[in-house]
Every structure is written in C-alpha cells, then in structure tokens.
Design a protein around this motif. Structure first.
Motif, PDB file in Angstrom:
ATOM      1  N   ASN A   1      -7.665   3.572  -1.704  1.00 43.44           N
ATOM      2  CA  ASN A   1      -6.711   2.823  -0.891  1.00 43.44           C
ATOM      3  C   ASN A   1      -5.267   2.983  -1.359  1.00 43.44           C
ATOM      4  O   ASN A   1      -4.342   2.623  -0.648  1.00 43.44           O
ATOM      5  CB  ASN A   1      -7.088   1.329  -0.859  1.00 43.44           C
ATOM      6  N   ILE A   2      -5.041   3.537  -2.560  1.00 43.69           N
ATOM      7  CA  ILE A   2      -3.698   3.899  -3.007  1.00 43.69           C
ATOM      8  C   ILE A   2      -3.379   5.322  -2.586  1.00 43.69           C
ATOM      9  O   ILE A   2      -2.293   5.623  -2.082  1.00 43.69           O
ATOM     10  CB  ILE A   2      -3.578   3.783  -4.542  1.00 43.69           C
ATOM     11  N   THR A   3      -4.327   6.232  -2.754  1.00 42.04           N
ATOM     12  CA  THR A   3      -4.106   7.648  -2.475  1.00 42.04           C
ATOM     13  C   THR A   3      -3.922   7.923  -0.991  1.00 42.04           C
ATOM     14  O   THR A   3      -3.047   8.703  -0.591  1.00 42.04           O
ATOM     15  CB  THR A   3      -5.288   8.481  -3.013  1.00 42.04           C
ATOM     16  N   THR A   4      -4.737   7.299  -0.147  1.00 35.38           N
ATOM     17  CA  THR A   4      -4.726   7.625   1.274  1.00 35.38           C
ATOM     18  C   THR A   4      -3.388   7.321   1.954  1.00 35.38           C
ATOM     19  O   THR A   4      -2.869   8.188   2.676  1.00 35.38           O
ATOM     20  CB  THR A   4      -5.870   6.895   2.003  1.00 35.38           C
ATOM     21  N   PRO A   5      -2.773   6.137   1.772  1.00 37.96           N
ATOM     22  CA  PRO A   5      -1.473   5.912   2.421  1.00 37.96           C
ATOM     23  C   PRO A   5      -0.400   6.881   1.948  1.00 37.96           C
ATOM     24  O   PRO A   5       0.446   7.306   2.745  1.00 37.96           O
ATOM     25  CB  PRO A   5      -1.129   4.468   2.026  1.00 37.96           C
ATOM     26  N   LEU A   6      -0.399   7.224   0.666  1.00 36.69           N
ATOM     27  CA  LEU A   6       0.580   8.179   0.170  1.00 36.69           C
ATOM     28  C   LEU A   6       0.358   9.559   0.775  1.00 36.69           C
ATOM     29  O   LEU A   6       1.307  10.256   1.139  1.00 36.69           O
ATOM     30  CB  LEU A   6       0.503   8.253  -1.360  1.00 36.69           C
ATOM     31  N   THR A   7      -0.895   9.946   0.888  1.00 34.21           N
ATOM     32  CA  THR A   7      -1.206  11.234   1.507  1.00 34.21           C
ATOM     33  C   THR A   7      -0.822  11.240   2.976  1.00 34.21           C
ATOM     34  O   THR A   7      -0.455  12.282   3.539  1.00 34.21           O
ATOM     35  CB  THR A   7      -2.709  11.540   1.353  1.00 34.21           C
ATOM     36  N   LEU A   8      -0.875  10.070   3.595  1.00 31.17           N
ATOM     37  CA  LEU A   8      -0.605   9.967   5.028  1.00 31.17           C
ATOM     38  C   LEU A   8       0.863  10.189   5.374  1.00 31.17           C
ATOM     39  O   LEU A   8       1.234  10.173   6.544  1.00 31.17           O
ATOM     40  CB  LEU A   8      -1.059   8.602   5.545  1.00 31.17           C
TER      41      LEU A   8
ATOM     42  N   GLN B   1       2.659  -0.787  -6.586  1.00 37.84           N
ATOM     43  CA  GLN B   1       1.685  -1.832  -6.874  1.00 37.84           C
ATOM     44  C   GLN B   1       0.618  -1.323  -7.838  1.00 37.84           C
ATOM     45  O   GLN B   1       0.581  -0.169  -8.200  1.00 37.84           O
ATOM     46  CB  GLN B   1       1.039  -2.343  -5.586  1.00 37.84           C
ATOM     47  N   GLY B   2      -0.287  -2.206  -8.196  1.00 43.59           N
ATOM     48  CA  GLY B   2      -1.357  -1.827  -9.112  1.00 43.59           C
ATOM     49  C   GLY B   2      -1.090  -2.302 -10.520  1.00 43.59           C
ATOM     50  O   GLY B   2      -1.965  -2.836 -11.180  1.00 43.59           O
ATOM     51  N   GLY B   3       0.154  -2.142 -10.982  1.00 44.55           N
ATOM     52  CA  GLY B   3       0.487  -2.608 -12.309  1.00 44.55           C
ATOM     53  C   GLY B   3       0.421  -4.122 -12.427  1.00 44.55           C
ATOM     54  O   GLY B   3       0.381  -4.668 -13.517  1.00 44.55           O
ATOM     55  N   GLN B   4       0.406  -4.799 -11.255  1.00 38.72           N
ATOM     56  CA  GLN B   4       0.343  -6.245 -11.266  1.00 38.72           C
ATOM     57  C   GLN B   4      -1.082  -6.761 -11.139  1.00 38.72           C
ATOM     58  O   GLN B   4      -1.316  -7.954 -11.085  1.00 38.72           O
ATOM     59  CB  GLN B   4       1.199  -6.788 -10.102  1.00 38.72           C
TER      60      GLN B   4
ATOM     61  N   ASP C   1     -13.671  -1.563  -7.792  1.00 43.45           N
ATOM     62  CA  ASP C   1     -12.952  -0.474  -8.442  1.00 43.45           C
ATOM     63  C   ASP C   1     -11.647  -0.128  -7.742  1.00 43.45           C
ATOM     64  O   ASP C   1     -11.034   0.887  -8.041  1.00 43.45           O
ATOM     65  CB  ASP C   1     -13.837   0.792  -8.483  1.00 43.45           C
ATOM     66  N   GLU C   2     -11.221  -0.928  -6.792  1.00 43.52           N
ATOM     67  CA  GLU C   2     -10.021  -0.623  -6.038  1.00 43.52           C
ATOM     68  C   GLU C   2      -8.932  -1.665  -6.285  1.00 43.52           C
ATOM     69  O   GLU C   2      -9.186  -2.749  -6.801  1.00 43.52           O
ATOM     70  CB  GLU C   2     -10.353  -0.562  -4.524  1.00 43.52           C
ATOM     71  N   ILE C   3      -7.717  -1.325  -5.930  1.00 41.83           N
ATOM     72  CA  ILE C   3      -6.577  -2.205  -6.094  1.00 41.83           C
ATOM     73  C   ILE C   3      -6.271  -2.862  -4.756  1.00 41.83           C
ATOM     74  O   ILE C   3      -5.906  -2.187  -3.801  1.00 41.83           O
ATOM     75  CB  ILE C   3      -5.336  -1.416  -6.576  1.00 41.83           C
ATOM     76  N   PHE C   4      -6.442  -4.172  -4.652  1.00 37.44           N
ATOM     77  CA  PHE C   4      -6.162  -4.896  -3.415  1.00 37.44           C
ATOM     78  C   PHE C   4      -5.194  -6.032  -3.712  1.00 37.44           C
ATOM     79  O   PHE C   4      -5.542  -7.002  -4.386  1.00 37.44           O
ATOM     80  CB  PHE C   4      -7.453  -5.449  -2.798  1.00 37.44           C
ATOM     81  N   THR C   5      -3.967  -5.899  -3.226  1.00 39.30           N
ATOM     82  CA  THR C   5      -2.966  -6.941  -3.323  1.00 39.30           C
ATOM     83  C   THR C   5      -2.319  -7.085  -1.949  1.00 39.30           C
ATOM     84  O   THR C   5      -2.434  -6.187  -1.104  1.00 39.30           O
ATOM     85  CB  THR C   5      -1.875  -6.584  -4.358  1.00 39.30           C
ATOM     86  N   PRO C   6      -1.618  -8.193  -1.700  1.00 34.29           N
ATOM     87  CA  PRO C   6      -0.893  -8.317  -0.426  1.00 34.29           C
ATOM     88  C   PRO C   6       0.095  -7.176  -0.213  1.00 34.29           C
ATOM     89  O   PRO C   6       0.309  -6.726   0.917  1.00 34.29           O
ATOM     90  CB  PRO C   6      -0.178  -9.670  -0.573  1.00 34.29           C
ATOM     91  N   GLN C   7       0.693  -6.691  -1.302  1.00 30.15           N
ATOM     92  CA  GLN C   7       1.646  -5.594  -1.179  1.00 30.15           C
ATOM     93  C   GLN C   7       0.965  -4.302  -0.752  1.00 30.15           C
ATOM     94  O   GLN C   7       1.522  -3.522   0.020  1.00 30.15           O
ATOM     95  CB  GLN C   7       2.381  -5.390  -2.509  1.00 30.15           C
TER      96      GLN C   7
END
Length: 300
Positions: free
Chosen positions: A97-104, A143-146, A273-279
């Motif tokens: 879910n981090i990689t896909t938007p960046l790839t998009l 995000q992710g670091g939070q 195993d995924e990063i889920f935040t409002p951001q």
C-alpha cells in the motif's frame, strides 16, 4: 449504446484494476521468504506461457510481418521487466500500500513524454491532476515513520526510489505501446510479445549475474506466484478489451483505481504487515484522484 453494452467495458476496466491489485498482494505475500528475483522471473514465465497459449489457440501464428511487433518488444524491456522488478523490490521493503501509489505516478511521466515527444498539449485540469499525484505520493512516502508496528524507521528511505523508478519504467513503456497499438494488434498477442521480451531479458540478467540459485521457493509460495502471473496476464487483456468498447477518458480513470483495491485486499488479508494511517489513506485517494484528472483531462 445499451445499458448492458455500456456496463460491460466499465466492468472490465474495474476488473482489470482488481487483477493488478491481486497481483501485487499475492507477490507481497510470496516475497515474505522468497526473493524478488524469484517473484519476477516466475510471474513473467507464467505470463509467457499463459498469454502465448491463449494467443496461438485463438489467433494462430501471425508473425509474417514480425517487424511490426518491435515496439511491443521494446516496451517489454521497461515494463513489465524493469517496472515489475523495481515494484516487487519496493513491496518487499515498503509494503504494497506504500509502493503502489508511488508507482501509480507513471501517468505523470506519460503526460510529460507525450508533450516532449508526441506533440501533445496538457490542459489546466491535467496539470492540477499531476500536482495531486505528486502531492499524494509525497504524503504516502512521508508516512510510516509514525507507525510503531511497521514503519520506515526500520528501513532506509532510499528504498522510496524503487517505486519511483518503477513509475518511470512504466511511463516510458507506455510510449512504445502507444506507437505499437496505433499500428494495429490484438491485445492478447501484444501482451504476449511484451512479456516475452521482459522474460528473455530477465533470464539473461539471472544468468549473467549468477542468480540462478536465487530462483527457489516453497510449494506454497510457488502457488502464490502462479496466481500472480495469471492475474497479471488477465489485467492488460481486460483493459485493452474494455478500450475496444469505450473511450479512453472513461476506461483509463477506472483502471487507475488499483490502489483502492490494494488497500482493501491488504486490509482484509495482510494488514498486520502493512502501514495504515489516515495520511496513507488520504495520500492514496489524492493520488488516484490526480491520476483520474491526468488521464481524463490531461491531453488537449
């Protein structure tokens, strides 16, 4: 156009987005222990077998004028090969879910290349969409670091370059595919040629780097990679089929909803195993909205 015929291409476009989302998630699960080299080579091999079997069975041999297929062969060097390689590595380090938007962000690359090399003109709505894509991607990348459970604190932020390189590869590949499609081709054979190019170069890379020993996985992982290969074969075929019935401005935005399906499937099956935040959610939706504007209104 009747309601049924109008709903058909829309359904195929959304189904195409779901196929790509399932591909990413199955690879994400598979590379927990298997290498990205294994994921890349096996999924491409499945693509080649599946698509050539389909093409030869339905269309037969059609390479008397083989030179006409050169653009699809060239596109295969950049995508799926390089695009999928960088994307798989990004998913292994950052999550789907981090990689896909960046790839998009690749539609932005496509718009820039269209302006520079194809003489296209961008509209203000297209420019707004491009800015939304970049903004959404930056939000996701920051995000992710939070997140205390799984964050970018445990990995170098240099890995954010992986999905961006994937985006660049996909964007360049689209230029060659556009030229090839304008010449004329069926979607299945075009996809087969492209995937064959990627598989051949990936095989040469594996042999040249002595990475043959890395191509190994358990029976369970092999099953995930086969499924990913089948879904990643169906995705582009469904997309091209949808374009045969409906205009690009309708189909392309629908096909850009892949991140939404990735979020949904990831949340249901691999959320631990995924990063889920409002951001992350906000950045993903901003990216998708931007892609819709770029694709629907970007070119005058």
């Amino acid at each position: 156009m009747t309601d049924v015929s109008g709903a058909l291409p829309i359904g195929m476009a959304l189904l195409s987005a779901l196929m790509f989302a399932l591909t990413f998630v199955f690879v994400r699960v598979g590379v927990k222990s298997a290498s990205t080299t294994t994921a890349l080579w096996l999924t491409l091999f499945v693509n080649v077998v599946f698509l050539w079997g389909w093409s030869l069975l339905v269309y037969g041999w059609q390479f008397e004028q083989w030179w006409e297929w050169r653009y699809f062969f060239l596109s295969g060097v950049f995508a799926p090969l390089l695009g999928r390689l960088f994307q798989f590595q990004g998913m292994a380090k950052l999550g789907a879910n981090i990689t896909t938007p960046l790839t998009l962000t690749h539609p932005v690359i496509s718009v820039v290349l269209a302006i520079l090399f194809l003489g296209e003109e961008v509209t203000w709505l297209g420019l707004l969409g491009a800015l939304m894509v970049v903004l959404g991607s930056v939000v996701v990348g920051m995000q992710g670091g939070q997140n205390a459970t799984r964050s970018l604190q445990s990995v170098s932020r240099v890995y954010l370059l992986l999905p961006l390189l994937a985006s660049l590869s996909y964007g360049i590949s689209i230029v060659f595919r556009k030229i090839g499609i304008d010449i004329g081709s069926d979607a299945v054979t075009a996809a087969a040629v492209t995937c064959t190019s990627s598989w051949l170069f990936s095989t040469l890379y594996v042999l040249a780097t002595g990475s043959v020993g890395e191509i190994r996985c358990s029976r369970r992982e092999f099953g995930f990679f086969v499924l990913a290969g089948i879904f990643s074969s169906l995705g582009p075929v469904l997309l091209y089929a949808a374009l045969q019935f409906e205009g690009l401005v309708v189909i392309a935005p629908l096909a850009a909803t892949t991140p939404l399906f990735v979020l949904l499937v990831s949340y249901l099956f691999i959320r631990a195993d995924e990063i889920f935040t409002p951001q992350v959610f906000a950045g993903t939706f901003a990216t998708v909205a931007g892609v819709i504007l770029v694709t629907a209104y970007g070119l005058a």
